[in-house]
Motif scaffolding. Structure first.
Motif, mmCIF file in Angstrom:
data_model
loop_
_atom_site.group_PDB
_atom_site.id
_atom_site.type_symbol
_atom_site.label_atom_id
_atom_site.label_comp_id
_atom_site.label_asym_id
_atom_site.label_seq_id
_atom_site.Cartn_x
_atom_site.Cartn_y
_atom_site.Cartn_z
ATOM 1 N N GLY A 209 0.800 -1.225 0.000
ATOM 2 C CA GLY A 209 0.000 0.000 0.000
ATOM 3 C C GLY A 209 0.827 1.266 0.000
ATOM 4 O O GLY A 209 0.282 2.361 0.168
ATOM 5 N N TYR A 210 2.144 1.133 -0.187
ATOM 6 C CA TYR A 210 3.016 2.300 -0.197
ATOM 7 C C TYR A 210 3.232 2.784 -1.629
ATOM 8 O O TYR A 210 3.175 2.010 -2.591
ATOM 9 N N GLY A 211 3.494 4.058 -1.751
ATOM 10 C CA GLY A 211 3.723 4.634 -3.065
ATOM 11 C C GLY A 211 5.112 5.210 -3.193
ATOM 12 O O GLY A 211 5.816 5.458 -2.199
ATOM 13 N N LEU A 212 5.521 5.407 -4.432
ATOM 14 C CA LEU A 212 6.826 5.980 -4.731
ATOM 15 C C LEU A 212 6.794 7.473 -4.418
ATOM 16 O O LEU A 212 5.985 8.214 -4.963
ATOM 17 N N SER A 213 7.679 7.921 -3.514
ATOM 18 C CA SER A 213 7.679 9.334 -3.138
ATOM 19 C C SER A 213 8.266 10.185 -4.258
ATOM 20 O O SER A 213 9.012 9.693 -5.117
ATOM 21 N N LYS A 214 7.928 11.459 -4.221
ATOM 22 C CA LYS A 214 8.409 12.365 -5.258
ATOM 23 C C LYS A 214 9.929 12.495 -5.212
ATOM 24 O O LYS A 214 10.598 12.515 -6.259
ATOM 25 N N GLY A 215 10.498 12.580 -3.993
ATOM 26 C CA GLY A 215 11.947 12.701 -3.858
ATOM 27 C C GLY A 215 12.667 11.494 -4.430
ATOM 28 O O GLY A 215 13.699 11.623 -5.119
ATOM 29 N N THR A 216 12.134 10.287 -4.156
ATOM 30 C CA THR A 216 12.743 9.067 -4.692
ATOM 31 C C THR A 216 12.633 9.035 -6.211
ATOM 32 O O THR A 216 13.589 8.670 -6.922
ATOM 33 N N VAL B 137 -4.017 5.336 -3.516
ATOM 34 C CA VAL B 137 -5.101 5.347 -2.527
ATOM 35 C C VAL B 137 -6.447 5.556 -3.203
ATOM 36 O O VAL B 137 -7.445 4.906 -2.871
ATOM 37 N N LEU B 138 -6.479 6.432 -4.191
ATOM 38 C CA LEU B 138 -7.729 6.719 -4.883
ATOM 39 C C LEU B 138 -8.247 5.483 -5.611
ATOM 40 O O LEU B 138 -9.433 5.133 -5.514
ATOM 41 N N ARG B 139 -7.355 4.801 -6.321
ATOM 42 C CA ARG B 139 -7.791 3.648 -7.095
ATOM 43 C C ARG B 139 -8.157 2.465 -6.202
ATOM 44 O O ARG B 139 -9.204 1.833 -6.376
ATOM 45 N N PHE C 161 -2.447 3.904 6.461
ATOM 46 C CA PHE C 161 -3.358 4.833 7.141
ATOM 47 C C PHE C 161 -4.232 5.578 6.138
ATOM 48 O O PHE C 161 -5.456 5.682 6.310
ATOM 49 N N ASP C 162 -3.597 6.088 5.094
ATOM 50 C CA ASP C 162 -4.357 6.862 4.107
ATOM 51 C C ASP C 162 -5.389 6.006 3.400
ATOM 52 O O ASP C 162 -6.508 6.462 3.129
ATOM 53 N N LEU C 163 -5.029 4.775 3.084
ATOM 54 C CA LEU C 163 -5.953 3.899 2.369
ATOM 55 C C LEU C 163 -7.157 3.546 3.233
ATOM 56 O O LEU C 163 -8.309 3.641 2.781
ATOM 57 N N VAL C 164 -6.916 3.148 4.472
ATOM 58 C CA VAL C 164 -8.030 2.786 5.362
ATOM 59 C C VAL C 164 -8.928 3.990 5.618
ATOM 60 O O VAL C 164 -10.164 3.884 5.604
ATOM 61 N N ALA C 165 -8.310 5.157 5.829
ATOM 62 C CA ALA C 165 -9.109 6.368 6.061
ATOM 63 C C ALA C 165 -9.969 6.693 4.845
ATOM 64 O O ALA C 165 -11.139 7.078 4.972
ATOM 65 N N ARG D 65 -15.317 6.801 2.252
ATOM 66 C CA ARG D 65 -16.196 6.451 1.141
ATOM 67 C C ARG D 65 -17.421 5.651 1.609
ATOM 68 O O ARG D 65 -18.461 5.654 0.934
ATOM 69 N N LEU D 66 -17.296 4.968 2.731
ATOM 70 C CA LEU D 66 -18.394 4.143 3.251
ATOM 71 C C LEU D 66 -19.254 4.892 4.264
ATOM 72 O O LEU D 66 -19.944 4.271 5.074
ATOM 73 N N CYS D 67 -19.234 6.225 4.218
ATOM 74 C CA CYS D 67 -19.958 7.004 5.231
ATOM 75 C C CYS D 67 -21.465 6.747 5.192
ATOM 76 O O CYS D 67 -22.152 6.894 6.212
#
Length: 646
Positions: free
Chosen positions: A168-175, A208-210, A242-246, A251-253
């Motif tokens: 669930g991690y993404g490639l950071s801009k700095g990397t 996270v969006l997808r 954290f971002d994905l679960v949040a 979305r399930l509100c």
């Protein structure tokens, strides 16, 4: 087949959630939160042979630390341990002997310092991944990707990036920027193009969006979700962040029960533990009447885990509670928030109290609880808070409850000021509870709190307007007995205004005369002037003249203009003499006063009254040269006018 969702709700072991420090959960439901799955301890640590994972060709160094930029002695020792030979278990023994614990911050700091020793960094990373994968974060993976990209190790780079995506991690801009530069310098055109495409599709935001959209689609399908749902989620092979679960919970509100069950499902993931952001999103979703028990369970668990209620969450849920008339829950939430570090906005106190008092049934216990929460938090409520609540009481016709309201607030720690006490009396008077207002004022004086002078005046005026002139006079006599001159002045002024509205000018004038003669009090100068004008406007010359004498005795300058105006228009010679005798303690006033009256009468064409007054005047007036000259000039003017007319 039994629903997996029902099984989730029923399965698990009790989990105690103690109340937060300083927060009394006595007013909240007695709840227990259940873990839906018993975590498997074996899944927390996995042991692999180090040699099997060792990349071919890598050399093992004993103690080449000259190029290492370790910023902490413990880090240097740790790097030395991983630089030497030994299996995974042997390294574990050395770390334990040195008293070194592998933590998230330590791992990242060490890896970052090994940018010139990538083989050692790789060994540290893999050892931690095998032993305690949970402490590796997105930053840990991005640090390793930078090293692999700098060395141009394409296979290892893409393998690690794929593993990173599954977590669930993404490639950071700095990397991305650093690796792109390395690939470009090394002529790795194909890898560079793929990297750009991957970053565009798999940056943390896009990922996270997808993924949240895909997972929510699985969770929302069907009215009753079965075992197939969880199997499908497992097939997605997604590591939770954290971002994905949040994002999923948000979305399930509209499906709070499903959101809560997914939230509990994340408990069994050994690599994921909810943070404050996730807890707050879950609380916002559950802040409704049909999920209230789960809502409080999440809040208690959140604080027990060291996280705080965010201001955004408090505001949003409070609005929902007020909108749904859940006032008791709004008070509970206010108490909870006041025990935390993020206190509710100051204006929420007055707003919440106003909402309480306009409920169908007034619950004074809620008032006390709100004020107690404020007091225990170390805050002081201003008197304006009570004024605002009183306005709400008036809007629902409950002003007679203002004393009970004040007592409830004081029980919670509210400190009333003289302004508040005066507001209570005003509220009782407006509610026509005059006897209660009198009792409250008397109790206040007995306790040593001196009421404002205008407060007694308002009570007396209210008695007069209600027709209870006897009680109004009784209150006035009570003030006079206390010898409070300021209170007497205000009170008598109110008494005069009330009596004159009922055309009882003479009655109030008699009260003034009686009490002033006895030396009990002295009215204001303006009160005298007002009464004199009122009496003269009704032709009460004698009564007005009596006040003129009292006015003179109290040291006020003579107020003669209204008398002269009245005599010149309506009075007789006898009226003029009454006025002249009343305005001085001597037999008669100075000659100038006589001349002013004569001039006014002659100017008004009332010669007969002027001559009548002249005949009644003492000899020194009749023989005064200015008086004779005045009448002679007036007589001459008349003779000339008569001759011209003829």
């Amino acid at each position: 087949m039994r629903s997996a969702w029902k099984a989730l709700l029923l399965r698990g072991i009790p989990r105690r959630i103690p109340g937060a420090a300083g927060f009394s959960p006595s007013s909240l439901p007695d709840l227990q939160v259940q873990l839906l799955f018993a975590p498997n301890p074996g899944s927390l640590r996995r042991f692999f042979a180090w040699d099997a994972l060792q990349a071919p060709g890598n050399r093992r160094f004993s103690s080449e630390l000259a190029a290492v930029k370790a910023s902490h002695p413990e880090h240097s020792h740790l790097i030395e341990i991983f630089s030497g030979p030994g299996s995974s278990d042997e390294i574990m023994v050395r770390l334990e002997s040195a008293g070194i614990s592998m933590e998230h911050g330590t791992v990242n700091s060490v890896i970052e310092s090994l940018d010139e020793r990538p083989e050692v960094a790789w060994r540290v990373f893999n050892w931690v991944k095998d032993r305690e994968d949970a402490i590796l974060s997105s930053k840990s993976y991005n640090l390793m990707l930078r090293m692999l990209g700098a060395e141009g190790k394409s296979v290892e780079f893409w393998s690690m990036l794929e593993a990173m995506k599954k977590k669930g991690y993404g490639l950071s801009k700095g990397t991305f920027l650093k690796v792109s530069k390395s690939f470009d310098e090394k002529g790795m055109v194909k890898d560079l193009g793929l990297l750009k495409e991957t970053y565009k599709l798999n940056s943390p935001e896009n990922y996270v969006l997808r993924m949240s959209a895909r997972i929510c689609k699985v969770l929302r399908e069907g009215d009753e979700l079965g075992e197939a749902v969880w199997k499908e989620l497992e097939m997605l092979d997604v590591s939770l962040s954290f971002d994905l679960v949040a994002a999923i919970l948000d979305r399930l509100c509209m499906y709070p029960t499903k959101a809560f069950m997914f939230f509990r499902w994340t408990d069994v993931n050994p690599s994921f533990k909810a943070d404050g952001k996730v807890y707050n999103v879950m609380a916002r979703v559950l802040g409704r009447e049909d999920c209230i028990s789960n809502f409080w369970a999440v809040l208690k668990e959140m604080r027990d885990d060291g996280h705080e209620l965010e201001t955004e969450t408090y505001v949003e849920v409070t609005k929902a509670f007020h909108r749904r008339k859940m006032i008791n829950e709004a008070v509970n939430l206010y108490e909870f928030a006041m025990c935390g570090s993020n206190k509710p906005p100051p204006e929420d106190l007055s707003y919440l109290l106003r909402k309480v008092v306009v409920c169908r049934e007034l619950d004074l216990a809620l008032i006390s609880r709100v004020m107690k929460a404020v007091s225990e938090a170390g805050y002081i409520a201003e008197h304006s808070v009570y004024n605002g609540v009183c306005k709400s009481l008036a809007s629902v016709g409950r002003l007679q409850e203002c004393v009970k309201l004040l007592k409830a607030m004081e029980e919670g720690g509210f400190v009333a000021t003289s302004v508040v006490y005066d507001r209570v009396v005003g509220g009782l008077c407006n509610a026509r509870c005059l006897d209660e207002a009198l009792c409250f004022l008397s109790e206040r004086e007995d306790s040593g709190n001196k009421p404002d002078s205008k407060t007694w005046a308002y009570l007396i005026q209210s008695y007069c307007l209600s027709g209870s002139t006897e009680k109004a006079l009784s209150c006035f006599h009570n003030i006079v007995e206390k010898k409070d001159s300021e209170n007497v002045g205000y009170a008598f002024d109110a008494l005069v205004n009330a009596f004159t509205r009922k055309n009882k000018d003479v009655d109030v004038c008699n009260v003034l005369t009686e009490m002033a003669d006895s030396g009990q009090f002295q009215p204001w100068h303006n009160t005298y002037k007002f009464l004199i004008r009122r009496l003269l406007s009704k032709g009460k010359m004698i009564e007005a003249s009596c006040l003129l004498g009292l006015m003179k005795r109290h040291g006020f300058p003579p107020f003669i203009d209204p008398f002269i105006d009245y005599v010149s228009k309506f009075g007789t010679g006898e009226d003029a003499m009454v006025f002249l005798k009343a305005m001085t303690v001597k037999s008669f006033p100075s000659i100038s006063v006589f001349i002013r009256i004569f001039e006014a009468l002659l100017r008004a064409g009332r010669h007969e009254v002027a001559h009548d007054l002249l005949s009644k005047s003492p000899g020194y007036v009749r023989s005064h040269s200015d008086v004779l000259s005045l009448f002679f000039s007036m007589k001459s003017s008349e003779e000339i006018l008569t001759a011209v007319t003829a």
